[in-house]
Design a protein around this motif. Structure first.
Motif, short mmCIF file in Angstrom:
data_model
loop_
_atom_site.label_atom_id
_atom_site.label_comp_id
_atom_site.label_asym_id
_atom_site.label_seq_id
_atom_site.Cartn_x
_atom_site.Cartn_y
_atom_site.Cartn_z
N TRP A 187 0.82 -1.21 0.00
CA TRP A 187 0.00 0.00 0.00
C TRP A 187 0.85 1.27 0.00
O TRP A 187 0.33 2.37 0.16
N GLY A 188 2.14 1.12 -0.17
CA GLY A 188 3.02 2.28 -0.26
C GLY A 188 3.53 2.79 1.08
O GLY A 188 4.14 3.85 1.14
N ILE A 189 3.26 2.04 2.15
CA ILE A 189 3.80 2.43 3.45
C ILE A 189 5.33 2.44 3.33
O ILE A 189 5.92 1.50 2.80
N GLN A 190 5.94 3.50 3.80
CA GLN A 190 7.39 3.64 3.71
C GLN A 190 8.05 2.87 4.85
O GLN A 190 7.67 3.05 6.01
N VAL A 191 9.01 2.01 4.51
CA VAL A 191 9.68 1.16 5.48
C VAL A 191 11.19 1.34 5.33
O VAL A 191 11.71 1.27 4.23
N GLN A 192 11.84 1.55 6.44
CA GLN A 192 13.30 1.62 6.46
C GLN A 192 13.79 0.71 7.58
O GLN A 192 13.27 0.76 8.70
N ILE A 193 14.78 -0.13 7.28
CA ILE A 193 15.34 -1.06 8.26
C ILE A 193 16.83 -0.79 8.37
O ILE A 193 17.53 -0.72 7.36
N GLU A 194 17.30 -0.61 9.60
CA GLU A 194 18.72 -0.41 9.85
C GLU A 194 19.20 -1.42 10.89
O GLU A 194 18.58 -1.55 11.94
N LYS A 195 20.29 -2.11 10.58
CA LYS A 195 20.92 -2.98 11.58
C LYS A 195 21.88 -2.12 12.38
O LYS A 195 22.56 -1.26 11.83
N LYS A 196 21.92 -2.35 13.68
CA LYS A 196 22.77 -1.56 14.57
C LYS A 196 23.61 -2.49 15.44
O LYS A 196 23.11 -3.49 15.95
N ASP A 197 24.87 -2.11 15.63
CA ASP A 197 25.74 -2.86 16.54
C ASP A 197 25.38 -2.58 18.00
O ASP A 197 25.60 -3.41 18.87
N LYS A 198 24.81 -1.38 18.23
CA LYS A 198 24.46 -1.02 19.61
C LYS A 198 23.24 -0.10 19.62
O LYS A 198 23.25 0.96 19.02
N LEU A 199 22.22 -0.56 20.28
CA LEU A 199 21.02 0.24 20.55
C LEU A 199 20.92 0.42 22.05
O LEU A 199 21.30 -0.47 22.81
N THR A 200 20.38 1.54 22.48
CA THR A 200 20.08 1.75 23.89
C THR A 200 18.58 2.00 24.00
O THR A 200 18.07 2.95 23.41
N LEU A 201 17.90 1.11 24.72
CA LEU A 201 16.46 1.23 24.89
C LEU A 201 16.15 1.66 26.31
O LEU A 201 16.73 1.14 27.26
N PRO A 202 15.22 2.62 26.46
CA PRO A 202 14.87 3.10 27.79
C PRO A 202 14.06 2.06 28.57
O PRO A 202 13.49 1.13 28.00
N ALA A 203 14.01 2.26 29.85
CA ALA A 203 13.16 1.44 30.71
C ALA A 203 11.70 1.82 30.51
O ALA A 203 11.39 2.91 30.02
N TYR A 204 10.81 0.94 30.88
CA TYR A 204 9.38 1.24 30.90
C TYR A 204 9.14 2.37 31.89
O TYR A 204 9.66 2.35 33.01
N VAL A 205 8.37 3.36 31.45
CA VAL A 205 8.03 4.47 32.34
C VAL A 205 6.52 4.42 32.54
O VAL A 205 5.75 4.73 31.65
N GLY A 206 6.13 3.99 33.69
CA GLY A 206 4.71 3.87 34.00
C GLY A 206 4.57 3.26 35.38
O GLY A 206 5.56 2.96 36.04
N SER A 207 3.37 3.09 35.76
CA SER A 207 3.10 2.55 37.08
C SER A 207 2.75 1.07 36.97
O SER A 207 1.70 0.72 36.44
N PRO A 208 3.64 0.20 37.45
CA PRO A 208 3.30 -1.23 37.42
C PRO A 208 2.37 -1.60 38.58
O PRO A 208 2.70 -2.41 39.43
N THR A 209 1.23 -0.95 38.63
CA THR A 209 0.27 -1.16 39.72
C THR A 209 -0.70 -2.27 39.33
O THR A 209 -1.25 -2.27 38.24
N TRP A 210 -0.89 -3.18 40.26
CA TRP A 210 -1.85 -4.26 40.08
C TRP A 210 -2.96 -4.07 41.11
O TRP A 210 -2.70 -3.87 42.27
N HIS A 211 -4.21 -4.13 40.66
CA HIS A 211 -5.34 -3.90 41.56
C HIS A 211 -6.01 -5.20 42.01
O HIS A 211 -6.51 -5.26 43.12
#
Length: 151
Positions: A116-140
């Motif tokens: 459908w023409g969606i633009q896709v770009q893929i890059e391989k990386k030797d090193k990525l840094t991903l942040p931690a989850y930011v939210g409340s891990p609250t269970w009710h």
């Protein structure tokens, strides 16, 4: 346990997949929504990456954890109750070659959206840094089972 729960930042090799809406103009009779990225497209991409061995994933900087939702929010998409808009940048830590091969499989999610023409770009990386989850891990509702009741 904090690492597995996504509560700490991680780094490692992986891939970055950037998706952007199509620039094609819908022809008379065509549904213009076919040329846009939807929540289900992102969900399928994330699931494919996880199935291919991705050990940590983010979508536009939002860490994907067990409780993460990827859903439609009007003209945007919600991830971890945060509204995001294109371009969508999905980062995944894992074997870059294996992850790329999995998402490029014939008849897979990327082939489908590119039709459908969606633009896709893929890059391989030797090193990525991903942040931690930011939210409340609250269970009710759930409660741990008492140790003596587990045996």
């Amino acid at each position: 346990v904090r690492l597995m729960a996504g509560l700490i930042p991680l780094e490692g090799p992986g891939i970055v997949v950037t998706l952007n809406d199509s620039t094609r103009v819908a022809q008379p009779g065509q549904d213009p929504n076919l040329f846009l990225i939807h929540d289900e497209d992102l969900l399928k991409l994330v699931n494919e990456l996880k199935a291919a061995g991705a050990e940590a994933v983010t979508v536009n900087g939002q860490r994907v954890v067990a409780s993460t939702e990827i859903r439609c929010a009007g003209p945007t998409i919600s991830v971890n109750n945060t509204r995001i808009a294109p371009p969508y940048v999905v980062q995944a830590i894992g074997d870059p070659d294996g992850l790329e091969t999995a998402i490029k499989m014939r008849g897979g999610i990327l082939e489908t959206v590119q039709f459908w023409g969606i633009q896709v770009q893929i890059e391989k990386k030797d090193k990525l840094t991903l942040p931690a989850y930011v939210g409340s891990p609250t269970w009710h509702f759930p409660r741990p089972v008492a140790k003596e009741a587990q045996s």
